[in-house]
Design a protein around this motif. Structure first.
Motif, mmCIF file in Angstrom:
data_model
loop_
_atom_site.group_PDB
_atom_site.id
_atom_site.type_symbol
_atom_site.label_atom_id
_atom_site.label_comp_id
_atom_site.label_asym_id
_atom_site.label_seq_id
_atom_site.Cartn_x
_atom_site.Cartn_y
_atom_site.Cartn_z
ATOM 1 N N ASP A 1 0.814 -1.212 0.000
ATOM 2 C CA ASP A 1 0.000 0.000 0.000
ATOM 3 C C ASP A 1 0.850 1.265 0.000
ATOM 4 O OD1 ASP A 1 -2.210 -1.591 -0.038
ATOM 5 O OD2 ASP A 1 -2.695 -1.369 2.085
ATOM 6 N N ALA A 2 2.116 1.174 0.471
ATOM 7 C CA ALA A 2 3.010 2.331 0.451
ATOM 8 C C ALA A 2 3.286 2.768 -0.981
ATOM 9 C CB ALA A 2 4.312 1.997 1.171
ATOM 10 N N VAL A 3 3.448 1.798 -1.881
ATOM 11 C CA VAL A 3 3.704 2.122 -3.293
ATOM 12 C C VAL A 3 2.498 2.849 -3.880
ATOM 13 C CG1 VAL A 3 4.144 1.155 -5.584
ATOM 14 C CG2 VAL A 3 5.274 0.169 -3.571
ATOM 15 N N VAL A 4 1.297 2.360 -3.569
ATOM 16 C CA VAL A 4 0.084 2.995 -4.099
ATOM 17 C C VAL A 4 -0.085 4.391 -3.503
ATOM 18 C CG1 VAL A 4 -2.407 2.757 -4.389
ATOM 19 C CG2 VAL A 4 -0.960 0.716 -4.363
ATOM 20 N N ALA A 5 0.203 4.542 -2.215
ATOM 21 C CA ALA A 5 0.102 5.856 -1.571
ATOM 22 C C ALA A 5 1.069 6.845 -2.210
ATOM 23 C CB ALA A 5 0.387 5.726 -0.075
ATOM 24 N N ALA A 6 2.293 6.388 -2.516
ATOM 25 C CA ALA A 6 3.277 7.258 -3.174
ATOM 26 C C ALA A 6 2.789 7.680 -4.557
ATOM 27 C CB ALA A 6 4.622 6.533 -3.276
ATOM 28 N N TYR A 7 2.135 6.763 -5.255
ATOM 29 C CA TYR A 7 1.593 7.098 -6.582
ATOM 30 C C TYR A 7 0.487 8.145 -6.457
ATOM 31 C CZ TYR A 7 -0.670 6.634 -11.115
ATOM 32 O OH TYR A 7 -1.211 6.909 -12.347
ATOM 33 N N ILE A 8 -0.403 7.953 -5.471
ATOM 34 C CA ILE A 8 -1.502 8.896 -5.256
ATOM 35 C C ILE A 8 -0.968 10.291 -4.939
ATOM 36 C CG2 ILE A 8 -3.421 9.484 -3.709
ATOM 37 C CD1 ILE A 8 -3.860 6.422 -3.392
ATOM 38 N N LEU A 9 0.100 10.354 -4.127
ATOM 39 C CA LEU A 9 0.670 11.631 -3.684
ATOM 40 C C LEU A 9 1.694 12.190 -4.666
ATOM 41 C CD1 LEU A 9 1.155 10.645 0.054
ATOM 42 C CD2 LEU A 9 -0.514 12.302 -0.826
ATOM 43 N N ASN A 10 1.973 11.438 -5.723
ATOM 44 C CA ASN A 10 2.947 11.857 -6.720
ATOM 45 C C ASN A 10 4.294 12.126 -6.047
ATOM 46 O OD1 ASN A 10 3.911 12.476 -9.245
ATOM 47 N ND2 ASN A 10 3.064 14.559 -9.280
ATOM 48 N N ALA A 11 4.714 11.173 -5.180
ATOM 49 C CA ALA A 11 5.920 11.345 -4.378
ATOM 50 C C ALA A 11 6.924 10.236 -4.658
ATOM 51 C CB ALA A 11 5.564 11.351 -2.891
ATOM 52 N N GLU B 1 -7.396 0.566 -11.780
ATOM 53 C CA GLU B 1 -5.983 0.787 -12.090
ATOM 54 C C GLU B 1 -5.121 0.773 -10.821
ATOM 55 O OE1 GLU B 1 -4.522 0.637 -14.898
ATOM 56 O OE2 GLU B 1 -6.378 0.475 -16.035
ATOM 57 N N LEU B 2 -5.627 1.335 -9.729
ATOM 58 C CA LEU B 2 -4.879 1.301 -8.473
ATOM 59 C C LEU B 2 -4.839 -0.110 -7.896
ATOM 60 C CD1 LEU B 2 -5.966 4.641 -6.710
ATOM 61 C CD2 LEU B 2 -3.848 4.154 -7.960
ATOM 62 N N GLN B 3 -5.911 -0.850 -8.081
ATOM 63 C CA GLN B 3 -5.915 -2.243 -7.618
ATOM 64 C C GLN B 3 -4.897 -3.068 -8.404
ATOM 65 O OE1 GLN B 3 -7.278 -2.212 -4.871
ATOM 66 N NE2 GLN B 3 -9.430 -2.836 -4.864
ATOM 67 N N LYS B 4 -4.799 -2.809 -9.690
ATOM 68 C CA LYS B 4 -3.824 -3.532 -10.505
ATOM 69 C C LYS B 4 -2.393 -3.180 -10.085
ATOM 70 C CE LYS B 4 -6.594 -4.266 -14.696
ATOM 71 N NZ LYS B 4 -6.311 -5.698 -14.881
ATOM 72 N N LEU B 5 -2.190 -1.914 -9.692
ATOM 73 C CA LEU B 5 -0.872 -1.525 -9.181
ATOM 74 C C LEU B 5 -0.562 -2.304 -7.911
ATOM 75 C CD1 LEU B 5 1.698 0.147 -9.098
ATOM 76 C CD2 LEU B 5 0.375 2.036 -8.083
ATOM 77 N N SER C 1 -9.970 -7.770 -9.210
ATOM 78 C CA SER C 1 -9.661 -6.843 -10.305
ATOM 79 C C SER C 1 -8.469 -7.311 -11.126
ATOM 80 C CB SER C 1 -9.360 -5.446 -9.745
ATOM 81 O OG SER C 1 -10.480 -4.929 -9.065
ATOM 82 N N CYS C 2 -7.722 -8.262 -10.601
ATOM 83 C CA CYS C 2 -6.489 -8.716 -11.259
ATOM 84 C C CYS C 2 -6.581 -10.159 -11.750
ATOM 85 C CB CYS C 2 -5.314 -8.590 -10.299
ATOM 86 S SG CYS C 2 -5.094 -6.948 -9.598
ATOM 87 N N ILE C 3 -7.778 -10.698 -11.840
ATOM 88 C CA ILE C 3 -7.937 -12.087 -12.261
ATOM 89 C C ILE C 3 -8.812 -12.143 -13.502
ATOM 90 C CG2 ILE C 3 -8.774 -14.393 -11.638
ATOM 91 C CD1 ILE C 3 -8.191 -13.684 -8.728
#
Length: 552
Positions: A146-156, A253-257, A504-506
């Protein structure tokens, strides 16, 4: 007579016990044969023998069977004292034990679509997100994902997450000692910029840096409102106790990430993978198929659950003292907790459930666990039901295990690998490791046999098992476990944690639908194209690289 007496000896209740009535009749026939050989004393001895039998019958009618009142104390409820005798083969089974019919009809499809914004269009170089994970290894894994997804959301830019070194297990391992950090960074390079540590020019920002904690199940808008303003101002933000801090329901798309992180980017170091594969290979040399059991029966787990397992005052004092460490936990009613199915099953109960489902005594069982409360005495009933019981300690030498033994996370990683490769996986408590395994190797990588105990219903037959025959017991086990065996229709899209049920990924193959129509015994309530809440036309293909990743 000596040989007959040997046959009359009792065997363990979990083995094949001889029929007592048949043995008694055999003894009577033996006595009559002896009498016939001594014809000159036939009539006096027969008369004496008949008299003894008559006395025994009168004696048995004078004393009724021993009965006891129901522990629930209800009126007119009595039960004959007995033992549940488990046959060697575990009884019949009405399903495939080692595979799902549709295991090859689904595949993981987590590639980003054309609408997903790639890194080079959104990258910000002056925003750094620091993450401090929480809990055991698999709980921390959810935080890493979830840290990776949070970073994507925050553009960080995400700095490699810090693992929890202060939890119950006191493991001092760093991220790079558990996971392949270089692979993690490179595999996600098109999604999120990830670095091992803050650049030298940014280290000064750590002085006086305070951690913040976002609410559990924080949505993308929650992150934009609570974290982004601070990130723009301070340029560096650290989120603490980061476990389940991202909403379960996100756009596709976020679920796939999430799936790309969990199933492809997060992988163990070469050292851990090599040792894990050695364990798998050694299990395979013992049997073509094996069951892996994730047994959560550590003292802290039992204390947290508030359950009681019959250990008397000693257990109440020990677990009670541990439970008081969690100040937010109220006093629990053990009987109600168990009735609601919230108590981890005991090793014996797990063994009885597996035998009731049809797994025979000859099956090889790998047990993944930490410190079992009660030690060998607690495991003894499970070992009696499954003598071929193995652990990482029994499969390796002390020298082989030495590099891992002092680190609970590395030991947990070895267990994860063996469970991931098992033919059938079962858990006594649906915790983090069980959920992640259910989503990964049991769904995303193809539907494999995954047994989740229906603890609420099984409780009823476990407490009353001494008052029923084995056929009655096993029939009820199979009935209550319907819908808890890892089949594709068991969980609807959005149900449960996403790590456990990544719909979402199956994607489904065409033959899955054809198989469903041809199979007279199965009746699924949905068509293959419904999986993932997205029409199949929008998710119709995997590119070559994704297929390679899936096979690996």
């Amino acid at each position: 007579m000596a040989s007959l007496n040997m046959k009359m000896k009792k065997r363990d209740n979990y083995g094949a016990e001889p029929d007592k009535k048949k043995l008694a009749m055999a003894g009577i026939r033996h006595q009559l044969l002896l009498l016939l050989r001594r014809r000159h004393r036939l009539f006096p001895l027969v008369s004496a023998f008949s008299g003894c039998l008559l006395l025994l019958l009168l004696f048995s009618f004078s004393f009724p069977p021993v009965i006891h009142h129901s522990p629930l104390g209800r009126k007119n409820q009595v039960a004959v004292e007995s033992k549940l005798l488990v046959p060697e083969n575990g009884g019949r089974s009405d399903r495939h034990l080692w595979s799902s019919k549709l295991s090859n009809s689904y595949y993981g499809c987590s590639n980003a679509s054309g609408t997903f914004q790639v890194l080079d269009k959104t990258s910000q170089t002056d925003r750094y997100l620091l993450i401090a994970t929480s809990g055991g290894l698999n709980q921390q894994r959810t935080g890493i994902i979830d840290a990776v997804v949070a970073a994507y959301i925050l553009n960080a830019t995400l700095v490699i997450p810090k693992l929890d070194q202060n939890s119950y297990w006191k493991d001092i391992s760093n991220f790079e000692e558990i996971f392949d950090v270089d692979w993690f960074i490179s595999h996600l390079s098109k999604d999120v910029k990830i670095i091992k540590e803050l650049p030298k020019g940014e280290e000064s920002r750590l002085i006086g840096l305070q951690s913040i904690r976002v609410p559990r199940k924080c949505t993308p808008s929650c992150y934009l409102q609570r974290v982004l303003p601070l990130l723009k101002k301070k340029h560096v933000v650290q989120l603490s106790k980061f476990d389940y801090r991202l909403a379960n329901q996100l756009d596709t798309e976020l679920q796939k990430l999430r799936c790309r992180v969990n199933y492809h980017a997060v992988r163990y170091t070469q050292t851990i993978n090599k040792m894990g594969q050695i364990l798998v290979d050694r299990m395979r040399t013992k049997a073509k198929h094996f069951v892996a059991l994730h047994l959560r029966f550590e003292p802290d787990m039992l204390a947290f659950s508030g359950c009681y397992y019959g250990g008397g005052q000693k257990e109440r004092l020990e677990l009670g003292a541990m439970r008081r460490r969690w100040k937010t936990l109220h006093a629990a009613n053990p009987d109600k907790v168990r009735e609601h199915g919230r108590c981890p099953l005991t090793p014996e109960e797990i063994g009885l459930m597996l035998r009731g489902l049809g797994f025979g005594r000859e099956v090889h069982l790998y047990v993944a666990s930490g410190e079992v409360y009660g030690g060998d005495a607690t495991l003894a009933p499970l070992r009696a039901l499954f003598p071929n019981l193995h652990t990482k300690e029994t499969l390796t030498s002390k020298k082989e295990l030495a590099p891992f033994a002092r680190f609970s996370s590395r030991m947990a990683a070895l267990d994860f690998i063996v469970c991931d490769e098992s033919d059938a996986f079962v858990t006594n408590n649906n915790g983090n490791m069980a959920r992640i395994l259910a989503g990964r190797s049991r769904r995303y990588m193809g539907h494999k046999v995954t047994i989740r105990p229906n603890a609420k219903k099984l409780h009823k037959i476990f407490t009353n098992r001494h008052n029923m025959t084995w056929d009655e017991f096993s029939t009820k086990v199979r009935k209550y476990q319907t819908g808890f065996m890892g089949e594709p229709d068991e969980m609807k899209a959005g149900e449960g944690e996403f790590h456990e049920n990544p719909t979402s990924c199956i994607c489904g193959k065409k033959k899955a639908n054809e198989q469903l129509k041809e199979d007279e015994h199965d009746s699924w309530p949905w068509e293959y194209s419904d999986i993932g809440n997205v029409p199949m036309a929008t998710r119709s293909g995997l590119d070559h690289q994704s297929e390679v990743d899936h096979q690996n």
